[in-house]
Design a protein around this motif. Structure first.
Motif, PDB file in Angstrom:
ATOM      1  N   ASP A 132     113.509  19.042  86.751  1.00 53.07           N
ATOM      2  CA  ASP A 132     113.521  18.110  87.883  1.00 53.07           C
ATOM      3  C   ASP A 132     113.423  18.859  89.204  1.00 53.07           C
ATOM      4  OD1 ASP A 132     113.676  15.925  86.238  1.00 53.07           O
ATOM      5  OD2 ASP A 132     115.842  15.696  86.409  1.00 53.07           O
ATOM      6  N   ASP A 133     114.177  19.951  89.325  1.00 51.07           N
ATOM      7  CA  ASP A 133     114.137  20.725  90.573  1.00 51.07           C
ATOM      8  C   ASP A 133     112.780  21.382  90.766  1.00 51.07           C
ATOM      9  OD1 ASP A 133     116.679  20.081  91.417  1.00 51.07           O
ATOM     10  OD2 ASP A 133     117.626  21.790  90.439  1.00 51.07           O
ATOM     11  N   ALA A 134     112.172  21.835  89.688  1.00 49.52           N
ATOM     12  CA  ALA A 134     110.839  22.440  89.797  1.00 49.52           C
ATOM     13  C   ALA A 134     109.824  21.416  90.305  1.00 49.52           C
ATOM     14  CB  ALA A 134     110.402  22.997  88.445  1.00 49.52           C
ATOM     15  N   GLU A 135     109.924  20.164  89.814  1.00 47.81           N
ATOM     16  CA  GLU A 135     109.020  19.105  90.282  1.00 47.81           C
ATOM     17  C   GLU A 135     109.276  18.771  91.747  1.00 47.81           C
ATOM     18  OE1 GLU A 135     109.650  15.896  87.601  1.00 47.81           O
ATOM     19  OE2 GLU A 135     108.539  16.821  85.941  1.00 47.81           O
ATOM     20  N   ARG A 136     110.547  18.758  92.133  1.00 48.92           N
ATOM     21  CA  ARG A 136     110.863  18.478  93.543  1.00 48.92           C
ATOM     22  C   ARG A 136     110.319  19.579  94.450  1.00 48.92           C
ATOM     23  NH1 ARG A 136     116.662  17.084  91.300  1.00 48.92           N
ATOM     24  NH2 ARG A 136     116.429  14.845  90.951  1.00 48.92           N
ATOM     25  N   LEU A 137     110.453  20.820  94.024  1.00 46.80           N
ATOM     26  CA  LEU A 137     109.932  21.924  94.837  1.00 46.80           C
ATOM     27  C   LEU A 137     108.412  21.845  94.954  1.00 46.80           C
ATOM     28  CD1 LEU A 137     112.116  24.959  93.656  1.00 46.80           C
ATOM     29  CD2 LEU A 137     112.317  23.651  95.766  1.00 46.80           C
ATOM     30  N   GLU A 138     107.752  21.424  93.885  1.00 47.63           N
ATOM     31  CA  GLU A 138     106.295  21.293  93.938  1.00 47.63           C
ATOM     32  C   GLU A 138     105.891  20.211  94.948  1.00 47.63           C
ATOM     33  OE1 GLU A 138     102.503  20.445  90.921  1.00 47.63           O
ATOM     34  OE2 GLU A 138     104.540  20.541  90.138  1.00 47.63           O
ATOM     35  N   ARG A 139     106.625  19.098  94.940  1.00 47.47           N
ATOM     36  CA  ARG A 139     106.311  18.038  95.907  1.00 47.47           C
ATOM     37  C   ARG A 139     106.621  18.492  97.334  1.00 47.47           C
ATOM     38  NH1 ARG A 139     108.292  12.171  93.959  1.00 47.47           N
ATOM     39  NH2 ARG A 139     106.978  11.643  95.760  1.00 47.47           N
ATOM     40  N   LEU A 140     107.715  19.228  97.492  1.00 44.71           N
ATOM     41  CA  LEU A 140     108.060  19.755  98.809  1.00 44.71           C
ATOM     42  C   LEU A 140     107.002  20.728  99.316  1.00 44.71           C
ATOM     43  CD1 LEU A 140     111.918  20.506  98.829  1.00 44.71           C
ATOM     44  CD2 LEU A 140     110.660  19.054 100.410  1.00 44.71           C
ATOM     45  N   ASP A 141     106.434  21.484  98.396  1.00 47.54           N
ATOM     46  CA  ASP A 141     105.429  22.474  98.787  1.00 47.54           C
ATOM     47  C   ASP A 141     104.207  21.800  99.401  1.00 47.54           C
ATOM     48  OD1 ASP A 141     104.491  25.011  99.150  1.00 47.54           O
ATOM     49  OD2 ASP A 141     103.749  25.257  97.112  1.00 47.54           O
ATOM     50  N   GLY A 142     103.849  20.616  98.898  1.00 50.14           N
ATOM     51  CA  GLY A 142     102.749  19.892  99.511  1.00 50.14           C
ATOM     52  C   GLY A 142     103.171  19.198 100.792  1.00 50.14           C
ATOM     53  N   TRP A 143     104.382  18.646 100.776  1.00 49.44           N
ATOM     54  CA  TRP A 143     104.882  17.902 101.936  1.00 49.44           C
ATOM     55  C   TRP A 143     105.028  18.783 103.169  1.00 49.44           C
ATOM     56  CZ3 TRP A 143     109.633  18.954 104.268  1.00 49.44           C
ATOM     57  CH2 TRP A 143     110.056  18.037 105.237  1.00 49.44           C
ATOM     58  N   ASP A 151     111.696  16.881 108.789  1.00 51.23           N
ATOM     59  CA  ASP A 151     113.016  16.355 108.458  1.00 51.23           C
ATOM     60  C   ASP A 151     113.043  15.958 106.985  1.00 51.23           C
ATOM     61  OD1 ASP A 151     115.432  15.050 108.261  1.00 51.23           O
ATOM     62  OD2 ASP A 151     115.103  13.732 109.974  1.00 51.23           O
ATOM     63  N   LEU A 152     113.963  16.518 106.231  1.00 55.24           N
ATOM     64  CA  LEU A 152     114.046  16.223 104.800  1.00 55.24           C
ATOM     65  C   LEU A 152     114.386  14.758 104.527  1.00 55.24           C
ATOM     66  CD1 LEU A 152     115.823  19.438 103.471  1.00 55.24           C
ATOM     67  CD2 LEU A 152     113.443  18.774 103.140  1.00 55.24           C
ATOM     68  N   ALA A 153     114.841  14.027 105.548  1.00 53.37           N
ATOM     69  CA  ALA A 153     115.086  12.589 105.375  1.00 53.37           C
ATOM     70  C   ALA A 153     113.796  11.844 105.057  1.00 53.37           C
ATOM     71  CB  ALA A 153     115.736  12.010 106.626  1.00 53.37           C
ATOM     72  N   GLU A 154     112.638  12.441 105.373  1.00 51.55           N
ATOM     73  CA  GLU A 154     111.358  11.822 105.043  1.00 51.55           C
ATOM     74  C   GLU A 154     111.100  11.825 103.536  1.00 51.55           C
ATOM     75  OE1 GLU A 154     108.297  13.971 107.063  1.00 51.55           O
ATOM     76  OE2 GLU A 154     109.328  13.929 108.999  1.00 51.55           O
ATOM     77  N   CYS A 155     111.778  12.691 102.801  1.00 54.52           N
ATOM     78  CA  CYS A 155     111.478  12.916 101.372  1.00 54.52           C
ATOM     79  C   CYS A 155     112.331  11.997 100.503  1.00 54.52           C
ATOM     80  CB  CYS A 155     111.731  14.376 101.005  1.00 54.52           C
ATOM     81  SG  CYS A 155     110.821  15.542 102.025  1.00 54.52           S
ATOM     82  N   ASP A 156     111.815  10.828 100.187  1.00 54.14           N
ATOM     83  CA  ASP A 156     112.589   9.899  99.375  1.00 54.14           C
ATOM     84  C   ASP A 156     112.730  10.356  97.927  1.00 54.14           C
ATOM     85  OD1 ASP A 156     109.985   9.529  98.582  1.00 54.14           O
ATOM     86  OD2 ASP A 156     109.863   7.422  99.166  1.00 54.14           O
ATOM     87  N   PHE A 157     112.025  11.422  97.553  1.00 56.98           N
ATOM     88  CA  PHE A 157     112.141  11.938  96.183  1.00 56.98           C
ATOM     89  C   PHE A 157     113.295  12.935  96.049  1.00 56.98           C
ATOM     90  CE2 PHE A 157     108.951  14.351  98.542  1.00 56.98           C
ATOM     91  CZ  PHE A 157     109.377  15.665  98.389  1.00 56.98           C
TER      92      PHE A 157
END
Length: 660
Positions: A132-143, A151-157
């Motif tokens: 799960d954390d690996a998937e979140r980091l992948e999404r963060l990498d694009g974001w 602002d991490l508040a933008e990341c609803d995931f």
């Protein structure tokens, strides 16, 4: 919408104004117009304003309209990040759209809310174990390459309590500053740059106080010099100032230093550096473990610094801990020279060592000698099974706040639903250092409380000093009230111990099928998750302590009953409170009247304010503290509560709830 014609703020919020004409559901409130006129006058004339805005008057629009129209550089400070987001993303855009203006607004939060490219890339390089954390980091990498604000508040995931949040954000301690290779892309600096160029900046109290402190110390600033400062939820500012002007050294900070050092040596790929630093890192870890054991042996909870300094085991352990920090700082300085990451780690170790030495000196000195300077400090320690904190805090903050206001030479508007005690602003003025000329306004609530709510203070209830009998009677009454209300209740406690005891009892009844309502308990999930479920269920019972006494909005029939276990006087055993009490006595004051009673009254007003949040809400407030019938100070509490109708007996209270 085209820009509106110039008019007073009160007129714009009146029956012929653009809000009444163009905003669906807008209601003209005389209290809102009165407050808007007071804010407008304070800005125009340059004086300070203290305004208590009762629930439902629409205080946010009452200060936003004159702020937007003033054309001045305005800083608006709120108590929490949630309120910041609501103000910036919902309320301010609505006002600007109706008025047809674009004031160049910016939102600025603390650096822990923004992704740090450097620390994120370091975490990516080391990897994570959780899928799960690996998937979140992948999404963060694009974001992170597309986000306008960072602002991490933008990341609803991302879950609110995501364990890796600290690993992908920076702190003042671990930020590399301009030595960072990602400095040009720093999302924190971009946010600060936007704030410096904006005319209206929305911050929180912590950030506002940090800016004022930096200005005083001559280390620059976080905000452009404001021409107007508006402090919403101003009742929380003094407590925030105690934290801002104090320091805390925790075992968690030391553990994080060691983890960051290990990560840096791993990523550097230098076995020689790891081998060279390992003895000093091991020495710090051993000293930290010894300090944990020594402090745990001294006792759990908050303990006065003087007592801890006199414990031979604690004194020796902290001295050894300081030596280990100094040794590690020296070793990193020698071996990591020229590498920004290691240089910062060395600086962190040295700074933590200085903080520890400051704490030791404060704890060992006479805390309150006669003739001591006005900004004396109190030292104490907090020990628990999982770690410790060593804290320093000033005994008074009002004088410092007054100096900061004077240095800015701007009007300050302080507002909240809870600023007065029995109609008097004197305690809040004293807490905020508002001893100079200040205009005070008390704008009552727009709600018809006698028609909407009832107050029940049961007669003959056990004294709160008899904890066993009081808690047993509280739970028995709460069960009967909850049954009549069919759930839909907040049970608010003044201590975590009382909450845990009630939670255990009700959970066992729920498991046996004798408590059919969904039971939600503070601490079992995040604050926002509990509130969401409470609203969605429609018949839940929520148990909470201090964080649920204020800033919580549940509109509609999901909440019809608020039960408060006792008057929220602060624990007298708290070291900082004892020190402040002694300080007040030394200058001839009365600690109960100056400190204990005003704080308890304001806290009770906050808790009571959870019940009625709209014109259509109805409900019952119950306070199971017999002192509201017997104590000489009872009128200070009762006169500060909304003017609810009274309920004289339990049967009458139950009938009222059944009728809802």
């Amino acid at each position: 919408m085209a820009s509106v014609l110039p008019a007073s703020a009160a007129a714009l919020l009146g029956p012929e104004g653009p809000f009444a004409k163009h905003r669906p559901g807008f209601r003209v409130r005389e209290g809102q117009r009165r407050m808007a006129a007071a804010v407008e006058a304070a800005i125009a004339e340059g004086h300070h304003l203290l305004v208590e805005a009762g629930t439902g008057i629409g205080k946010t629009f009452a200060y936003l309209v004159p702020a937007v129209l003033s054309g001045r550089r305005v800083v608006i400070s709120t108590a929490t990040r949630a309120l910041q987001d609501q103000l910036f993303h919902r309320d301010l855009p609505a006002v600007c759209e109706i008025l047809g203006v674009d004031p160049r607004a910016a939102l600025l939060k603390g650096r822990g809310n923004y992704l740090c490219h450097h620390r994120f890339e370091r975490l990516l390089a080391r990897g994570v174990r959780s899928r799960d954390d690996a998937e979140r980091l992948e999404r963060l990498d694009g974001w992170r390459w597309e986000t306008p604000g960072g602002d991490l508040a933008e990341c609803d995931f991302l879950p609110e309590d995501w364990v890796l949040r600290r690993a992908v954000t920076s702190t003042a301690e671990n930020c590399l500053g301009q030595r960072c290779l990602r400095w040009e892309r720093c999302l924190v600096e971009r946010a600060r740059s936007r704030a410096l160029q904006a005319r209206i900046v929305v911050v929180n109290h912590d950030l506002l106080l940090a800016d004022l402190r930096l200005r005083e110390e001559g280390f620059g600033c976080l905000l452009a010099p404001p021409e107007v400062v508006i402090v919403d939820e101003a009742h929380a500012l003094a407590d925030k100032a105690f934290a801002s002007l104090g320091t805390q050294l925790s075992s968690g900070q030391l553990r994080e230093l060691l983890r960051d050092l290990e990560a840096a040596t791993d990523l550097a790929g230098r076995a020689d550096l790891r081998a060279s630093l390992e003895p000093d890192a091991a020495a710090l870890e051993a000293a930290l473990d010894a300090a944990l054991r020594a402090l745990a042996a001294a006792g759990e909870g908050r303990l006065e610094g003087e007592r801890l300094a006199q414990e031979p085991g604690v004194a020796a352990a902290l001295l050894a801990l300081g030596g280990a920090l100094g040794g590690l700082a020296d070793a990193i300085g020698r071996l990591g020279a020229g590498d920004a990451e290691f240089e910062r780690l060395g600086e962190r170790a040295a700074e933590l060592g200085r903080q520890l030495e400051d704490w030791r000196r404060a704890a060992e000195s006479s805390r309150l000698a006669p003739g001591e300077p006005a900004e004396a400090t109190c030292a104490w320690g907090e020990s628990a099974e999982q770690g410790f904190r060593l804290c320093l805090a000033p005994l008074e903050v009002g004088e410092r706040l007054a100096r900061w206001r004077e240095a800015l030479r701007a009007p300050w508007i302080f507002t909240s639903a809870t600023l007065s005690v029995g109609g008097s602003f004197a305690p809040m003025r004293r807490a905020l250092g508002l001893l100079e000329d200040v205009v005070c306004e008390l704008v009552p609530s727009a709600f018809d409380y006698p028609a909407l709510a009832r107050l029940f203070v049961p007669q003959g209830f056990p004294d709160p000093g008899d904890r066993v009998r009081h808690r047993r009677a509280f739970l028995a009454l709460a069960r009967r009230l909850i049954a009549a209300a069919r759930g839909r209740a907040f049970l608010l406690f003044t201590s975590h111990e009382a909450l845990r005891e009630a939670a255990r009892s009700l959970a066992s009844e729920s498991a046996a099928g004798r408590f059919p309502w969904p039971l939600l308990v503070q601490g079992e999930r995040s604050h926002q998750a509990l509130l969401r479920e409470f609203r969605d269920c429609g018949n839940a019972v929520l148990l909470g302590t201090a964080s649920f006494w204020e800033g919580v909005d549940v509109v509609g029939p999901a909440l019809s009953l608020v039960v408060i276990d006792k008057l929220p006087f602060a624990a007298p055993a708290d070291p900082l409170r004892r020190a402040r009490t002694l300080r007040i006595r030394e200058r001839g004051g009365d600690p109960f009247l100056e400190l204990d009673l005003p704080e308890a009254v304001l806290a009770l007003k906050q808790g009571a304010g959870r019940l009625i949040r709209s014109e259509s809400d109805r409900g019952l407030l119950v306070i199971t503290d017999p002192r509201l019938h017997t104590a000489g100070y009872r009128r200070a509490f009762l006169d500060s509560l909304p003017p609810m109708g009274g309920v004289d007996s339990e049967e009458e209270a139950l009938e009222f709830l059944r009728a809802l």
